[in-house]
Write a protein that holds these residues in place. Structure first.
Motif, PDB file in Angstrom:
ATOM      1  N   THR A   1       0.833  -1.202   0.000  1.00  0.00           N
ATOM      2  CA  THR A   1       0.000   0.000   0.000  1.00  0.00           C
ATOM      3  C   THR A   1       0.868   1.252   0.000  1.00  0.00           C
ATOM      4  O   THR A   1       2.084   1.183   0.202  1.00  0.00           O
ATOM      5  CB  THR A   1      -0.887   0.032   1.274  1.00  0.00           C
ATOM      6  OG1 THR A   1      -0.029   0.105   2.415  1.00  0.00           O
ATOM      7  CG2 THR A   1      -1.787  -1.188   1.369  1.00  0.00           C
ATOM      8  N   VAL A   2       0.232   2.393  -0.160  1.00  0.00           N
ATOM      9  CA  VAL A   2       0.949   3.671  -0.105  1.00  0.00           C
ATOM     10  C   VAL A   2       1.574   3.860   1.268  1.00  0.00           C
ATOM     11  O   VAL A   2       2.709   4.322   1.381  1.00  0.00           O
ATOM     12  CB  VAL A   2      -0.001   4.848  -0.445  1.00  0.00           C
ATOM     13  CG1 VAL A   2       0.668   6.183  -0.202  1.00  0.00           C
ATOM     14  CG2 VAL A   2      -0.486   4.742  -1.883  1.00  0.00           C
ATOM     15  N   SER A   3       0.865   3.472   2.321  1.00  0.00           N
ATOM     16  CA  SER A   3       1.436   3.630   3.666  1.00  0.00           C
ATOM     17  C   SER A   3       2.651   2.713   3.848  1.00  0.00           C
ATOM     18  O   SER A   3       3.614   3.097   4.514  1.00  0.00           O
ATOM     19  CB  SER A   3       0.388   3.383   4.748  1.00  0.00           C
ATOM     20  OG  SER A   3      -0.144   2.086   4.657  1.00  0.00           O
ATOM     21  N   ASP A   4       2.620   1.512   3.249  1.00  0.00           N
ATOM     22  CA  ASP A   4       3.814   0.656   3.268  1.00  0.00           C
ATOM     23  C   ASP A   4       4.979   1.378   2.615  1.00  0.00           C
ATOM     24  O   ASP A   4       6.107   1.334   3.104  1.00  0.00           O
ATOM     25  CB  ASP A   4       3.587  -0.649   2.487  1.00  0.00           C
ATOM     26  CG  ASP A   4       2.846  -1.716   3.265  1.00  0.00           C
ATOM     27  OD1 ASP A   4       2.565  -1.516   4.461  1.00  0.00           O
ATOM     28  OD2 ASP A   4       2.558  -2.763   2.651  1.00  0.00           O
TER      29      ASP A   4
ATOM     30  N   GLU B   1       5.592   4.604   2.271  1.00  0.00           N
ATOM     31  CA  GLU B   1       6.119   5.681   3.115  1.00  0.00           C
ATOM     32  C   GLU B   1       6.964   5.118   4.256  1.00  0.00           C
ATOM     33  O   GLU B   1       8.047   5.623   4.544  1.00  0.00           O
ATOM     34  CB  GLU B   1       4.977   6.543   3.666  1.00  0.00           C
ATOM     35  CG  GLU B   1       4.277   7.379   2.619  1.00  0.00           C
ATOM     36  CD  GLU B   1       5.188   8.400   1.932  1.00  0.00           C
ATOM     37  OE1 GLU B   1       6.123   8.923   2.583  1.00  0.00           O
ATOM     38  OE2 GLU B   1       4.975   8.663   0.737  1.00  0.00           O
ATOM     39  N   TYR B   2       6.474   4.066   4.883  1.00  0.00           N
ATOM     40  CA  TYR B   2       7.196   3.429   5.986  1.00  0.00           C
ATOM     41  C   TYR B   2       8.508   2.824   5.490  1.00  0.00           C
ATOM     42  O   TYR B   2       9.577   3.053   6.070  1.00  0.00           O
ATOM     43  CB  TYR B   2       6.302   2.357   6.613  1.00  0.00           C
ATOM     44  CG  TYR B   2       6.969   1.538   7.688  1.00  0.00           C
ATOM     45  CD1 TYR B   2       7.187   2.057   8.962  1.00  0.00           C
ATOM     46  CD2 TYR B   2       7.371   0.231   7.427  1.00  0.00           C
ATOM     47  CE1 TYR B   2       7.799   1.301   9.950  1.00  0.00           C
ATOM     48  CE2 TYR B   2       7.989  -0.530   8.416  1.00  0.00           C
ATOM     49  CZ  TYR B   2       8.195   0.003   9.670  1.00  0.00           C
ATOM     50  OH  TYR B   2       8.804  -0.749  10.633  1.00  0.00           O
TER      51      TYR B   2
END
Length: 156
Positions: A91-94, A96-97
């Protein structure tokens, strides 16, 4: 020799992990699945069970090794001779992390390159965290984990 480390808890391994690994193997001479020991987390499966599970899932893949490690992942990359670190992105949050971690790792070990492999759309919702939750409530996880992993989690 091009050696890559795919680090994670693999608690348990999911079909998303398998997909990333199968797509990674052709890129490297050897891929080490590194089961990281995180002292701040209570694992669902013990390290030995996770290692046996991963060995069973990848029994037919001679370029994959399974090892456990503690400490900084970049330090383990150096010890294992891995010049690359594979990270799966669902995902997009993955992203960024993982980007933040890759940048920190690059500061610590500029010789180790992070390689991001984007999950296939059908696997983007599968995570070990969700699989563990289903297992805690005795749900059926067979659609989320590889068949060879089921025998290692069926007793839980």
């Amino acid at each position: 020799m091009k050696i890559a480390l795919f680090p994670g808890s693999f608690d348990p391994i999911t079909k998303a992990h398998v997909d990333i690994l199968h797509r990674s193997v052709p890129l490297f001479d050897k891929v080490i699945i590194g089961i990281g020991m995180n002292s701040t987390k209570q694992p669902f499966l013990d390290a030995e069970t996770r290692k046996k599970m991963l060995l069973a899932v990848f029994a037919s893949e001679p370029r994959i090794e399974v090892q456990t490690y503690e400490g900084l992942t970049v330090d383990y990359c150096r010890k294992a001779g891995a010049g690359y670190m594979i990270r799966g992105i669902r995902t997009v949050s993955d992203f960024e992390y993982e980007k933040a971690i890759a940048q920190m790792n690059h500061s610590l070990a500029p010789e180790i390159e992070s390689i991001f492999i984007v999950s296939k759309p059908g696997y983007s919702s599968i995570s070990s965290t969700i699989v563990r939750e289903i297992l805690r409530f005795k749900g059926d996880v067979s659609q989320f984990v590889p068949p060879a992993a089921l025998e290692f989690i069926s007793y839980v």
